[in-house]
Scaffold this motif. Sequence first.
Motif, mmCIF file in Angstrom:
data_model
loop_
_atom_site.group_PDB
_atom_site.id
_atom_site.type_symbol
_atom_site.label_atom_id
_atom_site.label_comp_id
_atom_site.label_asym_id
_atom_site.label_seq_id
_atom_site.Cartn_x
_atom_site.Cartn_y
_atom_site.Cartn_z
ATOM 1 N N ARG A 227 -2.682 4.708 -1.141
ATOM 2 C CA ARG A 227 -2.400 3.654 -0.836
ATOM 3 C C ARG A 227 -2.782 2.660 -1.835
ATOM 4 O O ARG A 227 -2.183 1.264 -2.376
ATOM 5 C CB ARG A 227 -3.979 3.360 0.092
ATOM 6 C CG ARG A 227 -4.171 1.944 0.511
ATOM 7 C CD ARG A 227 -5.329 1.989 0.790
ATOM 8 N NE ARG A 227 -5.879 -0.020 1.823
ATOM 9 C CZ ARG A 227 -5.467 0.183 2.160
ATOM 10 N NH1 ARG A 227 -4.475 0.261 3.301
ATOM 11 N NH2 ARG A 227 -6.026 -1.480 2.415
ATOM 12 N N GLU B 231 1.923 3.301 2.855
ATOM 13 C CA GLU B 231 2.296 2.777 4.456
ATOM 14 C C GLU B 231 3.751 2.675 4.445
ATOM 15 O O GLU B 231 4.282 1.536 4.032
ATOM 16 C CB GLU B 231 2.481 1.508 4.777
ATOM 17 C CG GLU B 231 0.255 1.449 4.550
ATOM 18 C CD GLU B 231 -0.533 -0.098 4.496
ATOM 19 O OE1 GLU B 231 -1.637 -0.184 4.655
ATOM 20 O OE2 GLU B 231 0.118 -0.819 4.606
ATOM 21 N N HIS C 178 2.899 -3.367 7.133
ATOM 22 C CA HIS C 178 2.069 -2.760 6.754
ATOM 23 C C HIS C 178 2.038 -1.383 7.473
ATOM 24 O O HIS C 178 2.098 -1.452 8.963
ATOM 25 C CB HIS C 178 0.525 -3.573 6.694
ATOM 26 C CG HIS C 178 0.598 -3.887 4.980
ATOM 27 N ND1 HIS C 178 -0.439 -3.667 5.232
ATOM 28 C CD2 HIS C 178 0.892 -4.987 4.709
ATOM 29 C CE1 HIS C 178 -0.002 -4.346 3.642
ATOM 30 N NE2 HIS C 178 0.739 -5.798 4.155
ATOM 31 N N THR C 179 0.788 -0.588 7.557
ATOM 32 C CA THR C 179 0.245 0.471 8.394
ATOM 33 C C THR C 179 -1.112 0.520 8.362
ATOM 34 O O THR C 179 -1.903 0.168 7.526
ATOM 35 C CB THR C 179 0.999 1.406 8.681
ATOM 36 O OG1 THR C 179 0.326 2.468 7.527
ATOM 37 C CG2 THR C 179 2.522 1.929 8.394
ATOM 38 N N HIS D 35 0.885 -1.179 0.005
ATOM 39 C CA HIS D 35 0.103 0.223 -0.132
ATOM 40 C C HIS D 35 1.143 1.080 0.191
ATOM 41 O O HIS D 35 1.706 1.221 1.204
ATOM 42 C CB HIS D 35 -0.866 0.205 1.246
ATOM 43 C CG HIS D 35 -2.244 -1.649 0.751
ATOM 44 N ND1 HIS D 35 -2.378 -2.139 1.797
ATOM 45 C CD2 HIS D 35 -2.389 -1.288 0.492
ATOM 46 C CE1 HIS D 35 -2.381 -2.941 2.151
ATOM 47 N NE2 HIS D 35 -3.415 -2.344 0.586
#
Length: 341
Positions: free
Chosen positions: A103, A64, A146-147, A61
């Motif tokens: 994203r 992130e 990820h975040t 994404h």
Amino acid sequence: MNKKRHKDSFKIGNEVIELGERKKAYLDVAALLDYTKLRIPIEVIRGKEKGPVLFISAAIHGDEVNGVEITKRLLQRKILKKIKGTLLVIPVVNIFGFNNQSRYLPDRRDLNRCFPGHVKGSLGSRLAHTFMKEIVSKCTHGIDLHTGAIHRSNLPQIRACLDDQQTSDLAQCFGVPVVLHSKLRDGSLREAARKRKVCTLLFEGGEALRFEESVIKAGVNGCLSVMQYIGMLPEAKKVLGKNKKSVYVSKGSYWTRATHSGSFRAKKKLGDQVKAGDLLAVISDPFGDNPYSVYSKYEGIVIGISKIPLVTQGDAMFHIATFRNSGKVKEAMTSFDEELT
Ligand SMILES: [Zn+2]
């Protein structure tokens, strides 16, 4: 002699990496509209001895960015000279999204729903196919960083399908206190990798478009712990993962949603323990009239939170993971935070 060299060579994109070499490689993907070529950069580190093959990917994404910083710092570590096996680091998988601080891909598709992809599919599908062919199919293990989404922050956590014992062991050795049992998501890299029998973890921490120091440290330490656990790095106290006993597995989680529209004041923060019926937030209109309280449904730990204090009825506000004993999880998190400072 030549034959042996050839057998042990590792090819990625147009690069050949021999045992004991550290090189950058690039995967060609579609060009931009003005014909500027876009390539996914990869750093490959091969030990002198063969061993596990691990990929660590970030920014699937594109916004992130915590993961990009985690991989950058990991690559600076001197201990990587002692690697046995092969490490593939891909700091930015969604190069389109990263360049646009988005994203998504240019056609608004989510790359992490395009796996395993197809050579003649959409842009995302082709990119996923290339990633599977050039990276995942050559690996034994993987970590995808990820975040939370934009304006949503996550407590550092591992998400993995714990039905598989090997994945469960790996999830626990990453060293963050919270591990969320997460069924595989259709079209994700993690699911496609698992189908190829590549044991893969998903690390979540922080929010999109932000660097968060504690999350970055947890991510770097976690990657090193996994590398030690699978035998890629010698065990050293300095970087060894946290005590396995202080890892807590959650088999369920729920989102608390806004009961009314308005602005809200949060009464709980990330990592807080909540009991059933605890006050989480108060929503009211701009005059402060008509306040509405939002309560937790079950006991648990806050693992995700909305950072925008404005909600429309139905908006997700708090993500709460449930545990058999969330008091102990809270305790483990407190000591974990202290270790990182
Ligand atoms: Zn993500």
